[in-house]
Scaffold this active site. Structure first.
Site: not given
Length: 377
Positions: A17, A193, A254, A270-274
């Site tokens: 996030d 994760y 970043q 994982r997730g959204e950003d990476s």
């Protein structure tokens, strides 16, 4: 005077996030010269990906962005011209009251999670009137196709990626204390994760026919790998077991994380950003999607795979899908699935170049947000 922006962020999964919010805040400031204030409820997690952030300061300025600790008792502040609540977080009541007092109401945007599901195009840009007040917010959905809000992509990112040659890679690796490249090795970064089948991956990589360097940030995944390699040889902070060498590194800022993705042959993200940054990196990647209740994440993963693999040869589609499903717990991870993916990585890299070309034909998320706000201010 440029418009002022308030971005609100609550940290749910530690880094995804705030990773998105921080990149957005920087791009609004650096590429579009907006005035940005970022409200965040977890400065400790934030400081892991932005080392200049002081987790003990309630207000500070970093890279020209005002960063404020979002506490339960919200201070009296003048709302910005554009207000973004990210990922369904709820604005403080006192802030909404202050928005109502403004002569001209702010542009209020609800920035949602990234998804490749077809319904996103229909819902992007829909208004949502407040149930009690004369305020309306607009749903803004990031996405991979025209008709969505697009993806975060800095103005000079692709040029920087293209300029990252072998010499620049060597300078970066030396600066960060990461092992230099060997000609015959496979280099990989790993960010995942707790649900990912790490121990099985470690076993497969240990038995590889070629040397493998696995670069892992500190955290749960690194701890699990260290445990699974309990009897491995440890030299200068490295774990060595058969063909596998594991280097555990501190979290990277970043832009350095981007360079790590560029420097690796394969990236687990994982997730959204990476996940988005791995796509800009072009190299083959494997996505560990954020687990959701009632297994809603599988719909998101399937929707992305359908888009992403649409132009790929049949054998590449099968290799990508099989490995991604295993990595997300849909089937048991095994050596055959890994080798099928590994053997097609050159083809996959070429496919990724076409995918990125397709994505860069769309306007990026920050530019879309700025254009939307300018039309309403």
């Amino acid at each position: 005077m440029p418009p002022r922006w308030d971005i609100f962020c609550t940290v749910v999964d530690n880094f995804g996030d705030i990773g998105v919010c921080w990149r957005l805040a920087k791009q609004l400031t650096q590429d579009h010269h907006q005035i940005v204030r970022l409200w965040i409820d977890d400065l400790m997690s934030f400081s892991r990906i932005a080392p200049d952030v002081n987790s003990g300061m309630q207000r500070q300025s970093v890279l020209g962005i005002e960063i404020c600790l979002w506490r339960p008792v919200f201070p009296e502040v003048e709302p910005a011209d554009v207000v973004i609540e990210t990922f369904a977080c709820e604005l403080p009541g006192a802030y909404i009251t202050a928005m109502l007092r403004r002569k001209k109401q702010p542009v209020w945007i609800n920035l949602e999670y990234l998804s490749a599901e077809p319904w996103v195009v229909q819902y992007h840009g829909l208004p949502s009137p407040h149930p009690r007040f004369s305020l309306t917010k607009t749903f803004f959905f990031p996405g991979f196709v025209p008709g969505t809000g697009g993806l975060l992509r800095e103005k000079h990112l692709m040029a920087q990626r293209e300029a990252f040659d072998a010499a620049a890679e060597q300078v970066f690796l030396q600066r960060k204390g990461i092992l230099g490249r060997r000609s015959d090795e496979i280099r990989m970064s790993l960010f995942c994760y707790d649900t990912a089948p790490l121990e099985k991956l470690v076993q497969i990589l240990s038995e590889s026919s070629a040397p493998v360097l696995l670069i892992v940030p500190q955290g749960n995944a690194a701890d699990r790998i260290a445990t699974s390699l309990g009897h491995a040889v440890r030299i200068n902070g490295l774990f060595k077991q058969q063909q596998l060498t594991v280097q555990i590194i501190p979290f990277l800022e970043q832009t350095d994380y981007d360079r790590l993705l560029w420097s690796c042959d394969i990236n687990f993200v994982r997730g959204e950003d990476s996940f988005v940054r791995a796509q800009w990196a072009i190299n083959p990647f494997i996505w560990n999607i954020y687990p959701q209740a009632e297994e809603a994440h599988w719909k998101k993963l399937d929707a992305f795979l359908a888009l992403y693999t649409a132009g790929m040869p049949v054998e590449v589609v099968a290799a990508v899908r099989d490995l991604w499903v295993c990595w997300n717990g849909g089937n048991e991870m095994n050596n055959t699935v890994w080798l099928n993916f590994l053997g097609l990585r050159e083809s996959l890299t070429q496919c990724n170049k076409k995918w990125v070309l397709q994505l860069t034909g769309q306007i990026d998320l920050a530019s879309n947000l700025v254009q939307y706000a300018e039309n309403r201010l």
